[in-house]
Scaffold this motif. Structure first.
Motif, PDB file in Angstrom:
ATOM      1  N   TRP A  82      56.812   3.117   1.420  1.00 26.12           N
ATOM      2  CA  TRP A  82      56.211   1.842   1.026  1.00 26.12           C
ATOM      3  C   TRP A  82      56.831   1.323  -0.268  1.00 26.12           C
ATOM      4  N   ALA A  83      56.748   0.007  -0.438  1.00 26.13           N
ATOM      5  CA  ALA A  83      57.223  -0.628  -1.670  1.00 26.13           C
ATOM      6  C   ALA A  83      56.348  -1.845  -1.951  1.00 26.13           C
ATOM      7  N   LEU A  84      56.445  -2.343  -3.172  1.00 26.80           N
ATOM      8  CA  LEU A  84      55.576  -3.413  -3.652  1.00 26.80           C
ATOM      9  C   LEU A  84      56.382  -4.698  -3.832  1.00 26.80           C
ATOM     10  N   HIS A  85      55.720  -5.812  -3.560  1.00 28.55           N
ATOM     11  CA  HIS A  85      56.364  -7.119  -3.746  1.00 28.55           C
ATOM     12  C   HIS A  85      56.848  -7.247  -5.195  1.00 28.55           C
ATOM     13  N   PRO A  86      58.069  -7.753  -5.401  1.00 27.67           N
ATOM     14  CA  PRO A  86      58.622  -7.845  -6.765  1.00 27.67           C
ATOM     15  C   PRO A  86      57.790  -8.682  -7.720  1.00 27.67           C
ATOM     16  N   ALA A  87      56.955  -9.595  -7.188  1.00 21.38           N
ATOM     17  CA  ALA A  87      56.152 -10.455  -8.063  1.00 21.38           C
ATOM     18  C   ALA A  87      55.124  -9.667  -8.860  1.00 21.38           C
ATOM     19  N   LEU A  88      54.880  -8.406  -8.485  1.00 25.23           N
ATOM     20  CA  LEU A  88      53.873  -7.595  -9.155  1.00 25.23           C
ATOM     21  C   LEU A  88      54.481  -6.591 -10.133  1.00 25.23           C
ATOM     22  N   GLN A  89      55.738  -6.785 -10.468  1.00 25.49           N
ATOM     23  CA  GLN A  89      56.448  -5.782 -11.278  1.00 25.49           C
ATOM     24  C   GLN A  89      55.826  -5.581 -12.651  1.00 25.49           C
ATOM     25  N   ASP A 262      35.581 -14.891  -5.392  1.00 31.20           N
ATOM     26  CA  ASP A 262      36.480 -15.121  -4.271  1.00 31.20           C
ATOM     27  C   ASP A 262      37.633 -16.020  -4.699  1.00 31.20           C
ATOM     28  N   VAL A 263      38.778 -15.784  -4.067  1.00 27.79           N
ATOM     29  CA  VAL A 263      40.002 -16.523  -4.373  1.00 27.79           C
ATOM     30  C   VAL A 263      40.549 -17.049  -3.058  1.00 27.79           C
ATOM     31  N   GLY A 264      40.740 -18.347  -2.946  1.00 25.84           N
ATOM     32  CA  GLY A 264      41.185 -18.952  -1.689  1.00 25.84           C
ATOM     33  C   GLY A 264      42.677 -19.229  -1.659  1.00 25.84           C
ATOM     34  N   GLY A 265      43.121 -19.762  -0.514  1.00 26.37           N
ATOM     35  CA  GLY A 265      44.506 -20.202  -0.383  1.00 26.37           C
ATOM     36  C   GLY A 265      45.448 -19.196   0.223  1.00 26.37           C
ATOM     37  N   TRP A 266      44.968 -18.299   1.080  1.00 26.93           N
ATOM     38  CA  TRP A 266      45.814 -17.221   1.602  1.00 26.93           C
ATOM     39  C   TRP A 266      46.189 -17.411   3.064  1.00 26.93           C
ATOM     40  N   ASP A 267      45.878 -18.552   3.636  1.00 24.01           N
ATOM     41  CA  ASP A 267      46.150 -18.802   5.059  1.00 24.01           C
ATOM     42  C   ASP A 267      47.547 -19.408   5.206  1.00 24.01           C
ATOM     43  N   THR A 268      48.543 -18.570   5.355  1.00 20.25           N
ATOM     44  CA  THR A 268      49.952 -18.982   5.247  1.00 20.25           C
ATOM     45  C   THR A 268      50.604 -19.096   6.629  1.00 20.25           C
ATOM     46  N   HIS A 269      50.211 -20.108   7.398  1.00 14.04           N
ATOM     47  CA  HIS A 269      50.791 -20.309   8.727  1.00 14.04           C
ATOM     48  C   HIS A 269      52.202 -20.907   8.660  1.00 14.04           C
ATOM     49  N   VAL A 270      52.481 -21.642   7.590  1.00 17.35           N
ATOM     50  CA  VAL A 270      53.737 -22.388   7.497  1.00 17.35           C
ATOM     51  C   VAL A 270      54.416 -22.094   6.164  1.00 17.35           C
ATOM     52  N   ASN A 271      55.731 -21.849   6.220  1.00 16.62           N
ATOM     53  CA  ASN A 271      56.533 -21.667   5.007  1.00 16.62           C
ATOM     54  C   ASN A 271      55.870 -20.690   4.024  1.00 16.62           C
ATOM     55  N   GLN A 272      55.585 -19.524   4.510  1.00 16.47           N
ATOM     56  CA  GLN A 272      54.952 -18.501   3.676  1.00 16.47           C
ATOM     57  C   GLN A 272      55.847 -18.068   2.526  1.00 16.47           C
ATOM     58  N   GLY A 273      57.145 -18.012   2.794  1.00 15.34           N
ATOM     59  CA  GLY A 273      58.076 -17.539   1.780  1.00 15.34           C
ATOM     60  C   GLY A 273      58.206 -16.031   1.822  1.00 15.34           C
ATOM     61  N   GLY A 274      59.172 -15.542   1.079  1.00 16.75           N
ATOM     62  CA  GLY A 274      59.409 -14.111   1.009  1.00 16.75           C
ATOM     63  C   GLY A 274      59.292 -13.612  -0.414  1.00 16.75           C
ATOM     64  N   VAL A 275      60.440 -13.313  -1.022  1.00 14.17           N
ATOM     65  CA  VAL A 275      60.422 -12.836  -2.396  1.00 14.17           C
ATOM     66  C   VAL A 275      59.998 -13.948  -3.350  1.00 14.17           C
ATOM     67  N   SER A 276      60.134 -15.204  -2.908  1.00  7.29           N
ATOM     68  CA  SER A 276      59.655 -16.349  -3.675  1.00  7.29           C
ATOM     69  C   SER A 276      58.975 -17.299  -2.705  1.00  7.29           C
ATOM     70  N   GLY A 277      58.284 -18.285  -3.236  1.00  2.00           N
ATOM     71  CA  GLY A 277      57.605 -19.244  -2.381  1.00  2.00           C
ATOM     72  C   GLY A 277      56.101 -19.186  -2.528  1.00  2.00           C
ATOM     73  N   LEU A 279      53.433 -17.660  -0.974  1.00  2.00           N
ATOM     74  CA  LEU A 279      52.687 -16.409  -1.082  1.00  2.00           C
ATOM     75  C   LEU A 279      53.046 -15.647  -2.348  1.00  2.00           C
ATOM     76  N   ALA A 280      54.318 -15.623  -2.687  1.00  3.11           N
ATOM     77  CA  ALA A 280      54.747 -14.923  -3.893  1.00  3.11           C
ATOM     78  C   ALA A 280      54.062 -15.500  -5.132  1.00  3.11           C
ATOM     79  N   ASN A 281      53.933 -16.812  -5.190  1.00  4.16           N
ATOM     80  CA  ASN A 281      53.272 -17.439  -6.332  1.00  4.16           C
ATOM     81  C   ASN A 281      51.803 -17.033  -6.411  1.00  4.16           C
ATOM     82  N   ARG A 282      51.140 -16.990  -5.267  1.00  5.50           N
ATOM     83  CA  ARG A 282      49.726 -16.602  -5.260  1.00  5.50           C
ATOM     84  C   ARG A 282      49.553 -15.138  -5.648  1.00  5.50           C
ATOM     85  N   LEU A 283      50.423 -14.288  -5.129  1.00  2.00           N
ATOM     86  CA  LEU A 283      50.344 -12.874  -5.489  1.00  2.00           C
ATOM     87  C   LEU A 283      50.577 -12.668  -6.982  1.00  2.00           C
TER      88      LEU A 283
END
Length: 406
Positions: A82-89, A262-277, A279-283
Motif C-alpha cells: 500500500w501507499a498514500l496519496h502524495p497530497a498527504l505527505q 461532516d464534510v461534503g463534496g466527495w462524489d467524483t463522477h467526472v474529472n476526479q483527477g489523479g495526483v492533482s485535481g 479529489l487531490a485538492n479535497r484530500l
C-alpha cells in the motif's frame, strides 16, 4: 416587544437550551474524546490508499491511477502493498510514521443500495439492516446514553455536533448540542436581547436551561472570535476545513468529549483527477485540517483522543468514461489518535485480500470485509472499557470487532 420580533429572537432558543445542557466544568485532559468525521458523497479510497502491489489497479485506471513509489509524482510507500496519496505527505504521513494513524481498507456497511442518502442514514442509525428502523435513535446518541449511565464513569459526557442541523447519528434521548462553526461571525443573539429573552422565562421550568444556554453561546463565540483574530495574522482561511478543525479542537479540549462533523463534496463522477485535481485538492484540505486538529487539541489530550474518518461507501474500482468513478461498496476508514495501539498505529489493519479482478464485489468494487458496526463497536469496547452488553446497546445484533485500535 412586537410579536414578529419575539418570534425572530425565540428561534435561537433550541440551540441555546441544547448548549446549556452541555455546559459544565472543563474536561480533564485524560478524559477520552471521540470525533467522527463523515465524508458525505463517498470518497475514492483507491486514490487515498493506493494498492501499489496490484497491476490490475493500473489497468483499471489508465487516467486517474496514482503512480507507484519511485516514479514521478508517485505515491508515498506504507509498506510492500500500500501507499498514500502524495497530497498527504506533510499532514498525514508524519502521523502514520509516529504510530498515530492507521487505515482499515475493505470497510463499510453491508447496505447494497449504493444510494448516498439511504446508506448514510443506515450508517448513522447503526441499527441492523433487517427489520424496522427508529429514526430517532442514532448510534452516537446511544453511545452517549451508555456512557452517561455507566456508574464507573468518573467524568461527565458532553456530546456536540459541529453542524447546523442535528445529524441522524446524534438523535435520541441524550441531550446533544449542535452549532456549525464554518460560518460563525457574531452571536445569534447579543447580550441585551439575550437578557430580554431570558427574562421571559424567569420563574419557569426553562429558566436555568435558557440562562445557561446563552452563557455557553457566549463562551463558544469568544473561543471562535479568538481563532478568527489569529486567522487574520496567520492567514488561515475561515472558509477552510482547517479553521473549523481548529475551532473543534479547542471546544473538545475544554468542553465536549463526543463530536461529529461532516464534510461534503466527495462524489467524483467526472474529472476526479489523479495526483492533482479535484479529489487531490479535497484530500489535501481534509488532511491538513485533521493535522491542525491533532495539534490544536494539545499533546496530552491528543493521547486520549480518537478521530474516525468514514464515508457511506467507496467507489468503483475501474474509472468511468468521464475520468471519474461511480458509486461503489467497500471503502477505507482512517483512525487517528495519540494513543493508538502498537498493533494498529502506523499500519494497515483489518481483514484484507489481494487486490485483483477476481476479488471485486459484483465485478465492480471493493467487498466489505470489516463491517463498520463491528469495527466501531470494538473501538468503543476498548476505548471506554465497555461490556459486550453495552456494545449491544449501541449496535444491536452486532459482533464486537477484534481490532486492537487502542
Amino acid at each position: 416587544m412586537q410579536r414578529r420580533q419575539f418570534l425572530c429572537l425565540s428561534a435561537t432558543l433550541p440551540l441555546a437550551c441544547q448548549l446549556g445542557r452541555g455546559l459544565a466544568a472543563p474536561l480533564q485532559n485524560s478524559s477520552p474524546r471521540f470525533l467522527l468525521v463523515f465524508l458525505r458523497g463517498a470518497y475514492d479510497c483507491n486514490s487515498l490508499l493506493v494498492p501499489t502491489h496490484s497491476d490490475f489497479y493500473y489497468q483499471a485506471r489508465p487516467n486517474i491511477a496514482i503512480a507507484r513509489p519511485g516514479e514521478a509524482n508517485g505515491a508515498l510507500p506504507l509498506g510492500a502493498n500500500w501507499a498514500l496519496h502524495p497530497a498527504l505527505q506533510t499532514s498525514m504521513l508524519p502521523l502514520y510514521e509516529q504510530g498515530q494513524l492507521c487505515f482499515v481498507p475493505f470497510a463499510g456497511s453491508n447496505d447494497l443500495s449504493r444510494s448516498h442518502f439511504e446508506t448514510q442514514d443506515s450508517i448513522e442509525l447503526g441499527q441492523p439492516l433487517e427489520g424496522s428502523k427508529s429514526f430517532q435513535s442514532g448510534f452516537m446518541n446511544r453511545l452517549a446514553q451508555v456512557l452517561q449511565q455507566d456508574s464507573r464513569s468518573l467524568s461527565r459526557v458532553a456530546p456536540m455536533a459541529f453542524t447546523a442541523q442535528l445529524p441522524l447519528c446524534m438523535r435520541g434521548n441524550a441531550q446533544v448540542a449542535n452549532m456549525a462553526l464554518a460560518s460563525v461571525r457574531k452571536a445569534a443573539v447579543d447580550g441585551d436581547r439575550g437578557r430580554i429573552i431570558a427574562s421571559m422565562y424567569q420563574g419557569t421550568a426553562l429558566d436555568a436551561a435558557v440562562r445557561e444556554g446563552f452563557s455557553v453561546q457566549t463562551a463558544v463565540q469568544r473561543s471562535v472570535q479568538e481563532e478568527m483574530d489569529k486567522a487574520g495574522r496567520e492567514a488561515i482561511s475561515a472558509k477552510g476545513f482547517g479553521l473549523v478543525a481548529q475551532r473543534m479542537a479547542h471546544l473538545m479540549r475544554e468542553q465536549f468529549d463526543l463530536g461529529f462533523v461532516d464534510v461534503g463534496g466527495w462524489d467524483t463522477h467526472v474529472n476526479q483527477g489523479g495526483v492533482s485535481g479535484n479529489l487531490a485538492n479535497r484530500l489535501s484540505d481534509l488532511s491538513n485540517g485533521l493535522a491542525t486538529f491533532a495539534e490544536a487539541i494539545g499533546e496530552e489530550t491528543w493521547r486520549h483522543t480518537v478521530v474516525a474518518v468514514i464515508s457511506e461507501f467507496g467507489r468503483t474500482f475501474r474509472e468511468n468514461g468521464n475520468k471519474g468513478t461511480d458509486h461503489g461498496h467497500g471503502t477505507a476508514y482512517w483512525f487517528l489518535g495519540g494513543g493508538l495501539s502498537a498493533q494498529a498505529g502506523g499500519k494497515i489493519v483489518g481483514e484484507q485480500i489481494e487486490v485483483n479482478e477476481k476479488a471485486l464485489f459484483q465485478n465492480r468494487d471493493y467487498p466489505v470485509l470489516n463491517e463498520y458496526r463491528s469495527v466501531l463497536g470494538g473501538l468503543f469496547y476498548r476505548m471506554y472499557g465497555l461490556s459486550s452488553q453495552q456494545v449491544q446497546q449501541i449496535f444491536p445484533a452486532s459482533s464486537t470487532g477484534k481490532l486492537h485500535l487502542v
